[in-house]
Design a protein around this motif. Structure first.
Motif, PDB file in Angstrom:
ATOM      1  N   GLY A 142       0.577  -1.645   0.337  1.00 34.68           N
ATOM      2  CA  GLY A 142      -0.127  -0.636   0.086  1.00 34.68           C
ATOM      3  C   GLY A 142       0.677   1.427   0.362  1.00 34.68           C
ATOM      4  O   GLY A 142       0.247   2.179  -0.299  1.00 34.68           O
ATOM      5  N   GLN A 143       1.913   1.059   0.005  1.00 31.84           N
ATOM      6  CA  GLN A 143       3.016   2.078   0.025  1.00 31.84           C
ATOM      7  C   GLN A 143       3.660   2.519  -1.848  1.00 31.84           C
ATOM      8  O   GLN A 143       3.488   1.576  -2.640  1.00 31.84           O
ATOM      9  CB  GLN A 143       4.075   1.861   1.304  1.00 31.84           C
ATOM     10  N   PHE A 144       4.214   3.665  -1.695  1.00 30.79           N
ATOM     11  CA  PHE A 144       4.475   4.232  -2.827  1.00 30.79           C
ATOM     12  C   PHE A 144       6.234   4.079  -3.643  1.00 30.79           C
ATOM     13  O   PHE A 144       6.729   4.104  -2.168  1.00 30.79           O
ATOM     14  CB  PHE A 144       3.657   5.419  -3.523  1.00 30.79           C
ATOM     15  N   ASP A 145       6.524   3.702  -4.029  1.00 28.70           N
ATOM     16  CA  ASP A 145       7.538   4.096  -4.872  1.00 28.70           C
ATOM     17  C   ASP A 145       8.157   5.714  -5.943  1.00 28.70           C
ATOM     18  O   ASP A 145       7.659   5.746  -6.434  1.00 28.70           O
ATOM     19  CB  ASP A 145       8.186   2.671  -5.361  1.00 28.70           C
ATOM     20  N   PRO A 146       9.085   6.397  -4.651  1.00 24.84           N
ATOM     21  CA  PRO A 146       9.068   7.101  -5.258  1.00 24.84           C
ATOM     22  C   PRO A 146       9.817   7.803  -6.399  1.00 24.84           C
ATOM     23  O   PRO A 146       9.944   8.290  -7.067  1.00 24.84           O
ATOM     24  CB  PRO A 146      10.080   8.402  -3.933  1.00 24.84           C
ATOM     25  N   GLY A 147      10.578   6.342  -7.127  1.00 22.00           N
ATOM     26  CA  GLY A 147      11.228   6.695  -7.822  1.00 22.00           C
ATOM     27  C   GLY A 147      10.097   6.373  -9.034  1.00 22.00           C
ATOM     28  O   GLY A 147      10.949   6.874 -10.457  1.00 22.00           O
ATOM     29  N   LEU A 148       9.109   6.257  -9.242  1.00 23.43           N
ATOM     30  CA  LEU A 148       7.972   5.645  -9.970  1.00 23.43           C
ATOM     31  C   LEU A 148       7.133   7.167 -10.037  1.00 23.43           C
ATOM     32  O   LEU A 148       6.373   6.622 -11.006  1.00 23.43           O
ATOM     33  CB  LEU A 148       7.415   4.751 -10.076  1.00 23.43           C
ATOM     34  N   PHE A 149       6.724   7.855  -9.101  1.00 23.98           N
ATOM     35  CA  PHE A 149       5.795   8.130  -8.807  1.00 23.98           C
ATOM     36  C   PHE A 149       5.936   9.883  -9.739  1.00 23.98           C
ATOM     37  O   PHE A 149       7.218  10.001 -10.507  1.00 23.98           O
ATOM     38  CB  PHE A 149       5.660   9.378  -7.553  1.00 23.98           C
ATOM     39  N   PRO A 150       4.873  10.614 -10.719  1.00 26.23           N
ATOM     40  CA  PRO A 150       5.202  10.486 -11.457  1.00 26.23           C
ATOM     41  C   PRO A 150       5.380  12.505 -11.543  1.00 26.23           C
ATOM     42  O   PRO A 150       3.872  13.567 -11.651  1.00 26.23           O
ATOM     43  CB  PRO A 150       3.532  10.326 -12.849  1.00 26.23           C
ATOM     44  N   THR A 151       6.265  13.164 -11.091  1.00 25.78           N
ATOM     45  CA  THR A 151       6.307  13.693 -10.168  1.00 25.78           C
ATOM     46  C   THR A 151       6.156  15.752 -11.420  1.00 25.78           C
ATOM     47  O   THR A 151       5.313  15.869 -10.927  1.00 25.78           O
ATOM     48  CB  THR A 151       7.999  14.333  -9.278  1.00 25.78           C
ATOM     49  N   MET A 336      -8.190   4.704  -5.976  1.00 25.76           N
ATOM     50  CA  MET A 336      -6.848   5.190  -6.843  1.00 25.76           C
ATOM     51  C   MET A 336      -5.398   5.695  -6.005  1.00 25.76           C
ATOM     52  O   MET A 336      -3.940   5.628  -6.666  1.00 25.76           O
ATOM     53  CB  MET A 336      -6.752   6.727  -7.274  1.00 25.76           C
ATOM     54  N   SER A 337      -5.468   4.987  -4.412  1.00 22.29           N
ATOM     55  CA  SER A 337      -4.357   4.925  -3.922  1.00 22.29           C
ATOM     56  C   SER A 337      -3.776   3.924  -4.879  1.00 22.29           C
ATOM     57  O   SER A 337      -1.665   4.193  -4.062  1.00 22.29           O
ATOM     58  CB  SER A 337      -4.967   4.035  -2.735  1.00 22.29           C
ATOM     59  N   LYS A 338      -3.902   2.795  -5.078  1.00 28.34           N
ATOM     60  CA  LYS A 338      -2.902   2.078  -6.030  1.00 28.34           C
ATOM     61  C   LYS A 338      -2.136   2.287  -6.817  1.00 28.34           C
ATOM     62  O   LYS A 338      -1.084   2.149  -7.216  1.00 28.34           O
ATOM     63  CB  LYS A 338      -2.833   0.545  -5.584  1.00 28.34           C
ATOM     64  N   THR A 339      -2.542   3.062  -7.447  1.00 27.06           N
ATOM     65  CA  THR A 339      -1.675   3.849  -8.606  1.00 27.06           C
ATOM     66  C   THR A 339      -1.497   5.341  -8.404  1.00 27.06           C
ATOM     67  O   THR A 339       0.268   5.707  -8.776  1.00 27.06           O
ATOM     68  CB  THR A 339      -3.350   4.185 -10.000  1.00 27.06           C
ATOM     69  N   LEU A 340      -2.219   6.419  -8.544  1.00 22.23           N
ATOM     70  CA  LEU A 340      -1.515   7.631  -8.181  1.00 22.23           C
ATOM     71  C   LEU A 340      -0.825   7.833  -6.945  1.00 22.23           C
ATOM     72  O   LEU A 340       0.253   7.832  -6.644  1.00 22.23           O
ATOM     73  CB  LEU A 340      -2.405   8.823  -8.142  1.00 22.23           C
ATOM     74  N   ALA A 341      -2.149   7.621  -5.356  1.00 24.80           N
ATOM     75  CA  ALA A 341      -0.610   8.103  -4.705  1.00 24.80           C
ATOM     76  C   ALA A 341      -1.637   7.862  -3.703  1.00 24.80           C
ATOM     77  O   ALA A 341      -2.402   7.722  -3.183  1.00 24.80           O
ATOM     78  CB  ALA A 341      -0.136   9.059  -4.264  1.00 24.80           C
ATOM     79  N   PRO A 342      -1.413   6.623  -2.175  1.00 23.12           N
ATOM     80  CA  PRO A 342      -2.716   6.362  -1.206  1.00 23.12           C
ATOM     81  C   PRO A 342      -1.825   7.878  -0.421  1.00 23.12           C
ATOM     82  O   PRO A 342      -2.804   7.899  -0.114  1.00 23.12           O
ATOM     83  CB  PRO A 342      -0.991   5.893  -0.332  1.00 23.12           C
ATOM     84  N   GLY A 343      -1.264   8.192  -0.211  1.00 21.89           N
ATOM     85  CA  GLY A 343      -2.120   9.875   0.325  1.00 21.89           C
ATOM     86  C   GLY A 343      -2.423  10.603   0.105  1.00 21.89           C
ATOM     87  O   GLY A 343      -3.047  11.492   0.705  1.00 21.89           O
ATOM     88  N   LEU A 470       3.847  -9.953   1.269  1.00 22.20           N
ATOM     89  CA  LEU A 470       5.044  -9.532   0.925  1.00 22.20           C
ATOM     90  C   LEU A 470       4.255  -8.447   0.172  1.00 22.20           C
ATOM     91  O   LEU A 470       3.805  -8.320  -1.001  1.00 22.20           O
ATOM     92  CB  LEU A 470       5.928 -10.363   0.541  1.00 22.20           C
ATOM     93  N   GLY A 471       4.498  -6.825   0.107  1.00 27.38           N
ATOM     94  CA  GLY A 471       4.062  -6.064  -0.741  1.00 27.38           C
ATOM     95  C   GLY A 471       5.500  -5.945  -1.425  1.00 27.38           C
ATOM     96  O   GLY A 471       6.387  -5.832  -1.850  1.00 27.38           O
ATOM     97  N   ILE A 472       4.765  -5.230  -2.692  1.00 30.30           N
ATOM     98  CA  ILE A 472       6.641  -4.985  -3.958  1.00 30.30           C
ATOM     99  C   ILE A 472       6.145  -3.413  -4.625  1.00 30.30           C
ATOM    100  O   ILE A 472       6.982  -3.707  -5.351  1.00 30.30           O
ATOM    101  CB  ILE A 472       6.250  -6.493  -4.884  1.00 30.30           C
ATOM    102  N   SER A 473       5.218  -2.366  -4.297  1.00 28.17           N
ATOM    103  CA  SER A 473       5.163  -1.036  -4.454  1.00 28.17           C
ATOM    104  C   SER A 473       6.340  -0.266  -4.561  1.00 28.17           C
ATOM    105  O   SER A 473       6.506   0.045  -5.035  1.00 28.17           O
ATOM    106  CB  SER A 473       3.983  -1.045  -4.501  1.00 28.17           C
ATOM    107  N   SER A 474       6.742  -0.459  -3.227  1.00 20.86           N
ATOM    108  CA  SER A 474       7.768   0.830  -2.742  1.00 20.86           C
ATOM    109  C   SER A 474       9.211   0.032  -2.954  1.00 20.86           C
ATOM    110  O   SER A 474       9.739   0.451  -2.125  1.00 20.86           O
ATOM    111  CB  SER A 474       7.385   0.719  -0.914  1.00 20.86           C
ATOM    112  N   ILE A 475       9.228  -1.380  -3.595  1.00 23.47           N
ATOM    113  CA  ILE A 475      10.395  -2.012  -3.141  1.00 23.47           C
ATOM    114  C   ILE A 475      11.261  -1.909  -4.485  1.00 23.47           C
ATOM    115  O   ILE A 475      10.922  -2.249  -5.464  1.00 23.47           O
ATOM    116  CB  ILE A 475      11.169  -3.309  -2.883  1.00 23.47           C
TER     117      ILE A 475
END
Length: 498
Positions: A142-151, A336-343, A470-475
């Motif tokens: 449920g967390q995001f990967d800063p490297g994949l976030f469309p800043t 849209m938490s799992k695609t854009l951002a959970p926050g 085991l989550g894979i969204s943030s590693i």
């Protein structure tokens, strides 16, 4: 008047009494220490000068000078030349002291727990990993990967939302309405991918899927309601239903999803995660979907469908349960938490227009509407195609991570069984008999490996303890195999040679 000399800020912090058994200097020190430990004085805020504080308290300036000096000597304060006294930042890094327990026999001391009408604090706590981003191997869900976030794209949409004409669109109070552009984009961009075609009056925006579930429980459930749920299943949904007064009918899950023939006919509602079951990621089979709809129609049950992990592109995509509904008894909850951002906390409900109207009336009393500026920014993000591009990017990245994770588990944890399911952002693991996943998570954390024990997903007083999610969204993909090696070491298994 400067912040430092504003007596209104300090009036409640420094109170002394000539009748106290303590000296004036000791009372001043005690008041300052209490304010520091209770985090009532920020490190950037200078204390009043000795002269001003002495005048305010009606004591000699020397009394205050001595009190300040002793607090400096004890490390609570630091003196900065020509700027005054400040709280020592090192003190603020220590844990806060516990608040003093109120004496309920004293007038004004209230037992709030006895006065509550719902037992929210008694429900199972959430899984909190506040410093997960500092971990080397965050296998968390449920967390995001800063490297994949469309800043860049997200900034662009926020800048566009701050244009003068756009501000006029969202700055006014919408009362119980939503941004029409966002409703249009959900209708045109998100729902058709799941096979859902809805009218604008059949959609309402929420502050995430959890808020959607809470509203539905508040509106539709009461004491005596019964909710059939997957077991294991989504723990917060289970708690929300119980807070509304409902009882839970736990229904077994197998390789095809919820075992529909075991759903009690007496259940008023059925809550399911058919796209990817929470937490095993198993999709509800086509046969079971049709059985579920038939059972619900026969027993006059309402189905709440949580589109858990459904926005990503799967290898074997399935339509939403709502797309098969011909009776209007399926309520679809999306996020849209799992695609854009959970926050961001943005979700939606799709249901019959009369139910959506009732939800709008309820939401108005809760929060009127989700922040309209966020709604407009997300609407622009969708309309410009950024979300579609992001979904493709995430789907590719997560597919590779999932493949790498399953391979590493096979190599380094051969006696652990991983649920082999296409799609989703986590993998469900079953350890050998005798595994205690809670103790394992603590041991793994010492090696900077974060995992989620699975017991919280099961209903009942004695849940099995050998499961892990085991989550894979943030590693990052290159950290997966080393992380599983470290996990194997934490378990006590010597990793095989590379």
């Amino acid at each position: 008047m400067s912040t430092r000399n504003d007596s209104a800020i300090w009036s409640g912090l420094f109170t002394i009494s000539p009748d106290s058994g303590q000296t004036l200097q000791a009372q001043i020190r005690q008041a300052i220490v209490a304010a520091i430990l209770d985090r009532q004085i920020a490190a950037s805020m200078p204390l009043p000068s000795c002269r001003i504080l002495a005048e305010k308290l009606g004591v000699a300036r020397g009394t205050v000078v001595l009190a300040f000096q002793q607090l400096v000597d004890q490390g609570f304060l630091v003196a900065r030349e020509r700027r005054g006294h400040f709280v020592n930042p090192d003190v603020l890094t220590t844990p806060t002291k516990p608040l003093a327990r109120q004496d309920n026999n004293v007038p004004g001391g209230l037992d709030w727990k006895a006065r509550r009408r719902i037992a929210a604090s008694d429900m199972p706590p959430p899984m909190k990993m506040e410093n997960w981003i500092k971990s080397s191997y965050p296998f968390i869900y449920g967390q995001f990967d800063p490297g994949l976030f469309p800043t860049a794209e997200w900034r662009e949409c926020n800048r566009m939302a701050l244009a003068v004409l756009e501000i006029r669109n969202w700055a006014a109070d919408m009362v119980d309405r939503d941004d029409p552009l966002l409703i249009e984009q959900i209708q045109a961009r998100l729902l058709p991918r799941r096979g859902i075609f809805a009218n604008p009056d059949e959609i309402i925006v929420t502050l995430g899927a959890q808020h959607a579930i809470y509203m539905l429980a508040t509106l539709l459930m009461s004491r005596g309601s019964r909710v059939a749920m997957e077991d294991p299943g989504y723990p917060d949904a289970r708690s929300i239903f119980r807070l509304a007064g409902a009882s839970i009918d736990a229904v077994r899950v197998d390789a095809e999803g919820i075992v529909t023939r075991e759903i009690p006919s007496e259940s008023s509602f059925v809550f399911v995660t058919p796209s990817h079951h929470c937490p095993t990621m198993v999709p509800l089979s086509e046969t079971r979907r049709r059985e579920l709809l038939a059972i619900a129609a026969r027993n006059d049950q309402i189905i709440i469908e949580d589109g858990y992990d459904s926005q990503l592109i799967d290898d074997a995509p399935q339509q939403a349960l709502k797309s098969l509904d011909r009776t209007g008894r399926v309520i679809h909850v999306g996020s849209m938490s799992k695609t854009l951002a959970p926050g961001l906390r943005l979700g939606y409900i799709v249901a019959s227009s009369d139910l959506i109207a009732e939800l709008r009336a309820l939401r108005r009393f809760m929060l009127r509407h989700p922040p309209a500026n966020n709604q407009r920014a997300v609407a622009l993000f969708l309309s410009l195609g950024h979300h579609d591009a992001l979904v493709r990017k995430l789907s590719t990245a997560f597919a590779e991570r999932r493949k790498r994770l399953v391979s590493a588990i096979s190599a380094f944890l051969p006696d652990w069984n991983a649920t082999d399911s296409a799609g989703g952002t986590s993998v469900w693991l079953e350890g050998p008999q005798g595994t205690d996943s809670e103790k394992l998570s603590q041991a793994a954390a010492t090696r900077s490996v974060l995992i989620e024990p699975g017991a919280r997903f099961f209903d009942g007083q004695s849940p099995p303890r050998r499961f892990v999610r085991l989550g894979i969204s943030s590693i990052a993909v290159q950290h997966i195999e080393p992380g599983i090696r470290e996990l194997a070491t934490a378990i006590g298994r010597r990793p095989a040679a590379a």
